[in-house]
Design a protein around this motif. Sequence first.
Motif, PDB file in Angstrom:
ATOM      1  N   VAL A  24       0.838  -1.210   0.000  1.00  0.00           N
ATOM      2  CA  VAL A  24       0.000   0.000   0.000  1.00  0.00           C
ATOM      3  C   VAL A  24       0.869   1.255   0.000  1.00  0.00           C
ATOM      4  CG1 VAL A  24      -1.743   1.285   1.299  1.00  0.00           C
ATOM      5  CG2 VAL A  24      -1.915  -1.207   1.113  1.00  0.00           C
ATOM      6  N   ALA A  25       1.962   1.209   0.760  1.00  0.00           N
ATOM      7  CA  ALA A  25       2.849   2.374   0.801  1.00  0.00           C
ATOM      8  C   ALA A  25       3.519   2.623  -0.545  1.00  0.00           C
ATOM      9  CB  ALA A  25       3.913   2.168   1.881  1.00  0.00           C
ATOM     10  N   SER A  36      -2.657  -6.295  -7.577  1.00  0.00           N
ATOM     11  CA  SER A  36      -3.543  -7.244  -6.910  1.00  0.00           C
ATOM     12  C   SER A  36      -4.138  -6.585  -5.678  1.00  0.00           C
ATOM     13  CB  SER A  36      -2.772  -8.507  -6.508  1.00  0.00           C
ATOM     14  OG  SER A  36      -2.064  -9.053  -7.609  1.00  0.00           O
ATOM     15  N   LEU A  37      -5.097  -7.251  -5.075  1.00  0.00           N
ATOM     16  CA  LEU A  37      -5.660  -6.754  -3.836  1.00  0.00           C
ATOM     17  C   LEU A  37      -4.597  -6.758  -2.747  1.00  0.00           C
ATOM     18  CD1 LEU A  37      -9.126  -8.585  -3.838  1.00  0.00           C
ATOM     19  CD2 LEU A  37      -8.677  -6.168  -4.335  1.00  0.00           C
ATOM     20  N   ASP A 183       3.711  -3.172  -8.379  1.00  0.00           N
ATOM     21  CA  ASP A 183       3.604  -3.860  -9.662  1.00  0.00           C
ATOM     22  C   ASP A 183       3.829  -5.371  -9.558  1.00  0.00           C
ATOM     23  OD1 ASP A 183       3.134  -1.467 -10.996  1.00  0.00           O
ATOM     24  OD2 ASP A 183       5.293  -1.048 -11.144  1.00  0.00           O
ATOM     25  N   LEU A 184       4.095  -5.864  -8.367  1.00  0.00           N
ATOM     26  CA  LEU A 184       4.306  -7.307  -8.187  1.00  0.00           C
ATOM     27  C   LEU A 184       2.995  -8.054  -8.439  1.00  0.00           C
ATOM     28  CD1 LEU A 184       6.260  -9.597  -7.180  1.00  0.00           C
ATOM     29  CD2 LEU A 184       5.252  -9.230  -4.913  1.00  0.00           C
ATOM     30  N   ARG A 185       3.064  -9.127  -9.215  1.00  0.00           N
ATOM     31  CA  ARG A 185       1.861  -9.931  -9.503  1.00  0.00           C
ATOM     32  C   ARG A 185       1.606 -10.884  -8.324  1.00  0.00           C
ATOM     33  NH1 ARG A 185       0.357  -9.738 -14.914  1.00  0.00           N
ATOM     34  NH2 ARG A 185       1.790  -8.534 -16.214  1.00  0.00           N
ATOM     35  N   ALA A 186       1.189 -10.298  -7.228  1.00  0.00           N
ATOM     36  CA  ALA A 186       1.042 -11.064  -5.984  1.00  0.00           C
ATOM     37  C   ALA A 186      -0.058 -12.108  -6.095  1.00  0.00           C
ATOM     38  CB  ALA A 186       0.761 -10.110  -4.819  1.00  0.00           C
TER      39      ALA A 186
END
Length: 483
Positions: A24-25, A36-37, A183-186
């Motif tokens: 979030v930061a 992602s959420l 941008d990480l595809r968590a």
Amino acid sequence: MLWILLALIFLGLLGYVLGRQRAVASASGDVRELHSLPNYYGLNVTLLTLVPALLVLGLWLIVQPIIVERTVAGQIPASFMEQVENPTLLMTEVRRLAGGIETAIERGFLNVEDAANLASDTDIRAQLAEAGVALGADVSTEVLAAAQDFRAMNATGATWMLIVVFALAFAGLAYSYVRTHKDLRARNRVEYAILSILMIASTLAILTTVGIVLSMLWDTRNFFQLYPWQDFFFGLEWRPSFEGGSELGLIPLLWGTLYISLIALLVAVPIGLFAAIYMAEYATKRVRSVAKPLIEVLAGIPTIVYGLFALITVGPMLRDYFAQPLGLGDSSSSVMTAGIVMGIMLIPFVSSLSDDIINSVPQTLRDGSYGLGATQSETVKQVILPAALPGIVGAVLLAASRAIGETMIVVLGAGAAARLDLNPFEAMTTVTVKIVGQLTGDTDFSSPEALVAFALGLTLFVITLGLNIFALYIVRKYREQYD
């Protein structure tokens, strides 16, 4: 171990909070910019923290006892091992003594330095005996030294396990936390990780089955090297003797198993199936809400209670009112006693599953039958039961497998006599009872009298597999008509 798991869970929760906050930061507080959420970023950190550490922990707990036991056994002098009749019992004694030494250290009767001199210092051993710590004052110096090595190696292994496991956990936490950004595809990573966990779980289940079969095959092979397979499969006598000259014929045990299981199914299947039909098709909601839970209570009763019921109530009643008046026997332990009580135990297995299967039959089939003028009974017999037959076969198969594997009811209700007899009021026994009997007490696994238990277990496995194949054939045959 409990504290280790709690600490790992705490690290996992900490990773979840830190990963979510960092994601979030990185998006300046705007969750819409995240790929992602936010929860997926936290879960990604949690998984990388917990999964590697837990995998290594589980593997370590499996491998360490094997390595330690083999190492300790290899350090015992060969001259002493030649005097030992049963190495398995020797290692059991070593483990017991190691546990006693550990208990003495925990209670404060012994420190680590004294433990190192325990084998040679008789005063310390006498002091421990007076303190109530049973290390065995008469044990040999070689066994006591092996116990010391066993305890020391386990302690060292436990220390290294803690270091490695928590190092992996912290490394996973730090790595995943640093890699977390908006941008990480968590979500993709988490879903792939969960899919991998599910695949590993299914693979472990399959490997467990394969391992059980292979272990039984190995010991069964050892048994048939000591005892002729023709005498086992076709022998009509069961008289084991650890002094030699045993007769280990399978047929009396197999006959008792099938005879008792048949009587149990003759009791359970009609009652359970009719109860399921009534509750699914005829009973009101009020009656069903009371009747079904009461029937399912039978499944929660321990089998030892059923065994006592067979021993105290059913057995004497059958003997006094049926066996003795008809001249069929004087024993309260009989095939009929165990079969009836086992059938009562199996009723909820048949009724609950059959009830669920009957309720899953589409309502359109019922409506179509009623529209053609069929009565409710005709609809049940000609439409619902054929449509639900695959599920009912599965319920009966489950009941049959449960009956074949039952032990306590047979021990208390049918006795332990291995015989071939058609009289249902005579005492008989089953394969499972004899497996327990052959593996009870101090067992020498180099003797056919102990290894026969694995041959009996493998036989039961093959019988159950045959039942599953037959049920699968029935299910596929009738599904082609109703799919």
